[in-house]
Design a protein around this motif. Structure first.
Motif, mmCIF file in Angstrom:
data_model
loop_
_atom_site.group_PDB
_atom_site.id
_atom_site.type_symbol
_atom_site.label_atom_id
_atom_site.label_comp_id
_atom_site.label_asym_id
_atom_site.label_seq_id
_atom_site.Cartn_x
_atom_site.Cartn_y
_atom_site.Cartn_z
ATOM 1 N N PHE A 127 -43.649 -16.354 11.528
ATOM 2 C CA PHE A 127 -44.815 -15.198 11.292
ATOM 3 C C PHE A 127 -44.726 -13.767 12.047
ATOM 4 O O PHE A 127 -45.047 -12.852 11.250
ATOM 5 C CB PHE A 127 -46.126 -15.987 11.323
ATOM 6 C CG PHE A 127 -46.598 -17.165 10.544
ATOM 7 C CD1 PHE A 127 -45.762 -17.232 9.337
ATOM 8 C CD2 PHE A 127 -47.625 -17.899 10.329
ATOM 9 C CE1 PHE A 127 -46.015 -18.153 8.485
ATOM 10 C CE2 PHE A 127 -47.816 -18.827 9.602
ATOM 11 C CZ PHE A 127 -47.162 -19.112 8.497
ATOM 12 N N LYS A 128 -44.836 -13.869 13.207
ATOM 13 C CA LYS A 128 -44.501 -12.773 14.224
ATOM 14 C C LYS A 128 -43.687 -11.892 13.863
ATOM 15 O O LYS A 128 -43.820 -10.637 13.653
ATOM 16 C CB LYS A 128 -44.528 -13.328 15.526
ATOM 17 C CG LYS A 128 -44.673 -12.108 16.618
ATOM 18 C CD LYS A 128 -44.590 -12.630 18.153
ATOM 19 C CE LYS A 128 -44.573 -11.352 19.075
ATOM 20 N NZ LYS A 128 -44.496 -11.862 20.383
ATOM 21 N N GLU A 129 -42.578 -12.437 13.461
ATOM 22 C CA GLU A 129 -41.271 -11.468 13.137
ATOM 23 C C GLU A 129 -41.486 -10.761 11.683
ATOM 24 O O GLU A 129 -41.226 -9.680 11.804
ATOM 25 C CB GLU A 129 -39.942 -12.188 13.015
ATOM 26 C CG GLU A 129 -38.593 -11.412 12.680
ATOM 27 C CD GLU A 129 -37.603 -12.211 13.112
ATOM 28 O OE1 GLU A 129 -36.494 -11.869 12.303
ATOM 29 O OE2 GLU A 129 -37.561 -12.961 13.927
ATOM 30 N N TYR A 130 -42.112 -11.592 10.867
ATOM 31 C CA TYR A 130 -42.358 -11.042 9.717
ATOM 32 C C TYR A 130 -43.795 -10.169 9.488
ATOM 33 O O TYR A 130 -44.036 -9.681 8.397
ATOM 34 C CB TYR A 130 -42.075 -11.929 8.379
ATOM 35 C CG TYR A 130 -40.697 -12.534 8.431
ATOM 36 C CD1 TYR A 130 -39.645 -11.779 8.831
ATOM 37 C CD2 TYR A 130 -40.609 -13.918 8.009
ATOM 38 C CE1 TYR A 130 -38.514 -12.302 8.584
ATOM 39 C CE2 TYR A 130 -39.140 -14.417 7.937
ATOM 40 C CZ TYR A 130 -38.187 -13.529 8.356
ATOM 41 O OH TYR A 130 -36.881 -13.992 8.404
ATOM 42 N N GLY A 131 -44.462 -10.265 10.361
ATOM 43 C CA GLY A 131 -45.852 -9.835 10.331
ATOM 44 C C GLY A 131 -46.877 -10.493 9.489
ATOM 45 O O GLY A 131 -47.957 -10.044 8.854
ATOM 46 N N THR A 132 -46.617 -11.706 9.276
ATOM 47 C CA THR A 132 -47.555 -12.683 8.634
ATOM 48 C C THR A 132 -48.621 -13.165 9.420
ATOM 49 O O THR A 132 -48.452 -13.485 10.439
ATOM 50 C CB THR A 132 -46.781 -14.064 8.081
ATOM 51 O OG1 THR A 132 -45.428 -13.718 7.490
ATOM 52 C CG2 THR A 132 -47.655 -14.751 7.196
ATOM 53 N N LYS A 147 -56.564 -17.848 10.342
ATOM 54 C CA LYS A 147 -57.852 -17.309 10.664
ATOM 55 C C LYS A 147 -57.850 -15.782 10.785
ATOM 56 O O LYS A 147 -58.887 -15.137 10.843
ATOM 57 C CB LYS A 147 -58.355 -17.621 11.878
ATOM 58 C CG LYS A 147 -58.653 -19.383 11.949
ATOM 59 C CD LYS A 147 -59.407 -19.792 13.015
ATOM 60 C CE LYS A 147 -59.638 -21.357 12.871
ATOM 61 N NZ LYS A 147 -60.464 -21.889 14.185
ATOM 62 N N GLU A 148 -56.507 -15.188 10.524
ATOM 63 C CA GLU A 148 -56.457 -13.682 10.585
ATOM 64 C C GLU A 148 -56.683 -13.083 9.022
ATOM 65 O O GLU A 148 -56.342 -12.045 8.808
ATOM 66 C CB GLU A 148 -55.456 -13.213 11.202
ATOM 67 C CG GLU A 148 -55.155 -13.685 12.801
ATOM 68 C CD GLU A 148 -54.189 -13.377 13.505
ATOM 69 O OE1 GLU A 148 -53.127 -13.423 12.770
ATOM 70 O OE2 GLU A 148 -54.157 -13.025 14.612
ATOM 71 N N ARG A 149 -56.436 -13.984 8.067
ATOM 72 C CA ARG A 149 -56.443 -13.570 6.872
ATOM 73 C C ARG A 149 -57.754 -13.133 6.254
ATOM 74 O O ARG A 149 -58.736 -13.719 6.595
ATOM 75 C CB ARG A 149 -55.559 -14.686 5.853
ATOM 76 C CG ARG A 149 -54.284 -14.901 6.225
ATOM 77 C CD ARG A 149 -53.981 -16.358 5.778
ATOM 78 N NE ARG A 149 -52.588 -16.534 6.455
ATOM 79 C CZ ARG A 149 -51.806 -17.821 6.039
ATOM 80 N NH1 ARG A 149 -52.462 -18.686 5.391
ATOM 81 N NH2 ARG A 149 -50.784 -17.903 6.939
ATOM 82 N N GLY A 160 -42.193 -19.255 5.134
ATOM 83 C CA GLY A 160 -43.440 -20.197 5.302
ATOM 84 C C GLY A 160 -42.992 -21.600 5.208
ATOM 85 O O GLY A 160 -41.618 -21.926 4.734
ATOM 86 N N VAL A 161 -43.848 -22.481 5.326
ATOM 87 C CA VAL A 161 -43.744 -24.109 5.104
ATOM 88 C C VAL A 161 -44.519 -24.648 4.170
ATOM 89 O O VAL A 161 -45.808 -24.052 3.922
ATOM 90 C CB VAL A 161 -43.850 -24.801 6.387
ATOM 91 C CG1 VAL A 161 -42.358 -24.096 7.238
ATOM 92 C CG2 VAL A 161 -45.009 -24.455 7.297
ATOM 93 N N PRO A 162 -44.203 -25.705 3.265
ATOM 94 C CA PRO A 162 -43.021 -26.427 3.305
ATOM 95 C C PRO A 162 -41.897 -25.453 2.599
ATOM 96 O O PRO A 162 -42.413 -24.926 1.666
ATOM 97 C CB PRO A 162 -43.101 -27.578 2.801
ATOM 98 C CG PRO A 162 -44.268 -27.556 1.696
ATOM 99 C CD PRO A 162 -45.093 -26.528 2.705
#
Length: 203
Positions: A45-50, A54-56, A175-177
């Motif tokens: 998430f951090k690498e792709y800026g996702t 709770k931040e969405r 993302g997962v799954p």
């Protein structure tokens, strides 16, 4: 030649939990091997800026809760859409799954462990980032002693988690799954029927 599916996952994902029974059933129906690959999803998430849950934006968060409820009802799977401990660091629970793959060498046993860890979050309101919680879950299962004691100490376990995450990034997992079958990526438990169609076409 034996076919396989790479299953990139973390137990704190409701969608991993909701897809687990169908994945196990599919593996038995089509005699296809499942490679369980826990990953460090937050580093991805951090690498792709996702953004984390709770931040969405608030409408996205509300829709997510509604979707968890709907899918739980549709699949007849008990699930608490607002678990007490979420989101938490998934890496300890990921490590114990990896340790089970290493030391138990019994995929069925590892699937039981994985399901129990998912239920700990999504049914029982337990904190899977807490080592004592993980220990209690392990004690309830007939796991190898090394699985119970070395999951958070064994260097090989750390390396596999790291390599699973690198492997996920190399395969464009965001993302997962995520299910990887014959170099085709299927993201989300709602794509399992498409995954099954692809398996049928190649059987």
């Amino acid at each position: 030649m034996k076919q396989f599916i790479d299953f990139y996952m973390v137990v704190i994902s409701p969608w991993c939990y909701l897809g687990l029974n169908r994945l196990i059933s599919m593996s038995k129906t089509y005699d296809i091997e499942i490679n369980i690959k826990p990953i460090d999803i937050f580093s991805i998430f951090k690498e792709y800026g996702t953004k984390g849950v709770k931040e969405r934006p608030l409408p996205v968060q509300k829709n997510r809760i509604n979707e968890i409820k709907r899918w739980g009802n549709y699949l007849n799977i008990k699930i608490n859409e607002k678990p007490k401990f979420h989101p938490v660091d998934p890496n300890i629970s990921s490590k114990v799954i990896i340790a089970s793959l290493l030391f138990d060498n019994d995929l069925e046993k590892t699937f039981v462990l994985t399901k129990n860890l998912c239920e700990a979050v999504w049914v029982k309101d337990l904190n899977v980032s807490d080592e004592s919680t993980i220990n209690k879950i392990c004690e309830q299962l007939d796991l190898h002693e090394n699985t119970k004691t070395l999951y958070n100490k064994n260097e090989e376990v750390f390396e596999i988690l790291k390599n699973n995450t690198i492997d996920a990034k190399n395969n464009n997992v965001f993302g997962v799954p995520t299910f990887l079958y014959r170099n085709n990526l299927f993201f989300g438990q709602d794509r399992i029927f498409m995954l099954e169609q692809s398996i049928k076409a190649n059987s």
